[in-house]
Write a protein that holds these residues in place. Sequence first.
Motif, PDB file in Angstrom:
ATOM      1  N   LYS A   1      -8.870 -60.698  -5.684  1.00 36.92           N
ATOM      2  CA  LYS A   1      -9.276 -59.390  -6.219  1.00 36.92           C
ATOM      3  C   LYS A   1     -10.307 -58.724  -5.317  1.00 36.92           C
ATOM      4  O   LYS A   1     -10.245 -57.530  -5.032  1.00 36.92           O
ATOM      5  CB  LYS A   1      -9.859 -59.577  -7.621  1.00 36.92           C
ATOM      6  N   LYS A   2     -11.256 -59.524  -4.847  1.00 37.08           N
ATOM      7  CA  LYS A   2     -12.335 -58.959  -4.046  1.00 37.08           C
ATOM      8  C   LYS A   2     -11.881 -58.576  -2.637  1.00 37.08           C
ATOM      9  O   LYS A   2     -12.490 -57.711  -1.997  1.00 37.08           O
ATOM     10  CB  LYS A   2     -13.494 -59.957  -3.976  1.00 37.08           C
ATOM     11  N   LEU A   3     -10.827 -59.216  -2.152  1.00 30.10           N
ATOM     12  CA  LEU A   3     -10.314 -58.870  -0.823  1.00 30.10           C
ATOM     13  C   LEU A   3      -9.512 -57.566  -0.838  1.00 30.10           C
ATOM     14  O   LEU A   3      -9.185 -57.014   0.213  1.00 30.10           O
ATOM     15  CB  LEU A   3      -9.431 -60.012  -0.281  1.00 30.10           C
ATOM     16  N   ALA A   4      -9.173 -57.107  -2.037  1.00 31.78           N
ATOM     17  CA  ALA A   4      -8.504 -55.804  -2.216  1.00 31.78           C
ATOM     18  C   ALA A   4      -7.174 -55.732  -1.466  1.00 31.78           C
ATOM     19  O   ALA A   4      -6.220 -56.407  -1.835  1.00 31.78           O
ATOM     20  CB  ALA A   4      -9.438 -54.671  -1.826  1.00 31.78           C
TER      21      ALA A   4
ATOM     22  N   PHE B   1     -11.364 -65.528  -7.736  1.00 31.67           N
ATOM     23  CA  PHE B   1     -11.504 -64.076  -7.666  1.00 31.67           C
ATOM     24  C   PHE B   1     -11.462 -63.543  -6.229  1.00 31.67           C
ATOM     25  O   PHE B   1     -11.633 -62.339  -6.014  1.00 31.67           O
ATOM     26  CB  PHE B   1     -12.804 -63.638  -8.350  1.00 31.67           C
ATOM     27  N   ASP B   2     -11.218 -64.407  -5.245  1.00 31.50           N
ATOM     28  CA  ASP B   2     -11.167 -63.950  -3.855  1.00 31.50           C
ATOM     29  C   ASP B   2     -10.076 -62.914  -3.635  1.00 31.50           C
ATOM     30  O   ASP B   2     -10.271 -61.930  -2.915  1.00 31.50           O
ATOM     31  CB  ASP B   2     -10.947 -65.140  -2.901  1.00 31.50           C
TER      32      ASP B   2
ATOM     33  N   ASP C   1     -11.870 -69.114  -3.923  1.00 27.50           N
ATOM     34  CA  ASP C   1     -12.259 -68.890  -5.306  1.00 27.50           C
ATOM     35  C   ASP C   1     -11.184 -68.110  -6.052  1.00 27.50           C
ATOM     36  O   ASP C   1     -10.404 -67.354  -5.450  1.00 27.50           O
ATOM     37  CB  ASP C   1     -13.585 -68.121  -5.354  1.00 27.50           C
TER      38      ASP C   1
ATOM     39  N   THR D   1     -10.354 -73.049  -8.389  1.00 28.26           N
ATOM     40  CA  THR D   1     -10.316 -72.789  -6.945  1.00 28.26           C
ATOM     41  C   THR D   1      -8.974 -73.254  -6.376  1.00 28.26           C
ATOM     42  O   THR D   1      -8.475 -74.325  -6.732  1.00 28.26           O
ATOM     43  CB  THR D   1     -11.454 -73.546  -6.246  1.00 28.26           C
TER      44      THR D   1
END
Length: 302
Positions: free
Chosen positions: A91-94, A88-89, A86, A276
């Motif tokens: 960003k979310k995985l940091a 935003f993956d 995705d 994606t």
Amino acid sequence: MADIESNYQIKYSEKWGSYLQQEVSRLDKYVTVETGLTGKMAAFDQYGLLSFTEKTTRMQATQVDEAPTKRRVIHPKIFTKAVGFDEFDAKKLANIDVPVSKTIESLRAAAGRCMDKVMIEAFLGANYTGENGTTSVSLPSTQTVAKDFVESGSAVASNLTVGKLRRALTILQQNEAWSDERRAYGDELVLACSSSQINALLQQQEVSSFDYNAVRALAEGRLDTFLGFRIIRTEQLPIDSSKVRSCIAWVKSRAQFGIWDDFKVKLSVRDDLDETLQIRAKFACGATRLQEEGFVKILCAE
């Protein structure tokens, strides 16, 4: 007052690890490979056997025979796999990257295993011949070493034995599929078996000290030949409900692997899936026995 333990933090890895797996094709170096194939099938034409007829009378009529040609056909199998991330993956995985390189690495490993499976299924299963490539040909029972084969005494089911290897070699030699001349031409004698068969050889009391050391080196990965066979360990060989595994011995020049489209990977952004990131891999291949006489199935009870 809160206990300090409630403030303990979790430290996450900053790198992606990998599951244990077979990472490359183990059989492709021990078959004849044809690349760049096209069309709905590929035909491999071969010239058969000729024999002389004794002349018994003077000036007799000449008998003209047809050339004994044969054809073996490969139908391509097409494989694809797509993995998506995705938008935003990342960003979310940091502090850990999106595993793009690991995905490509894993896809390549999966392709290698899949190619081996295609070869194993072709070498043991139905092959195709005929003008249109629709006539099915099976490996005959005469090319099989039974699970209970013994060189002497009462038949009893067993795992891989030196006797079974000798029997497989004898079958290939009787078919003129294997000889010292073929070795001199660069041909190779190959055996695909699992770790269970290698360990079974180690347990045989009849193995001489020299052969025992050779098999032990094989089990430890320090040697890859035994009794003239190039040993390829693979855990993909089929095993039935009775725990009888089908191992395969073959002559390299008689095993054909064809590639229509080699392994390729494409990265693209899918606007239809909210941007994606798609990682898609593909390849197309097939395999066949060129001659049944160059293969032996060895049944081993594990």
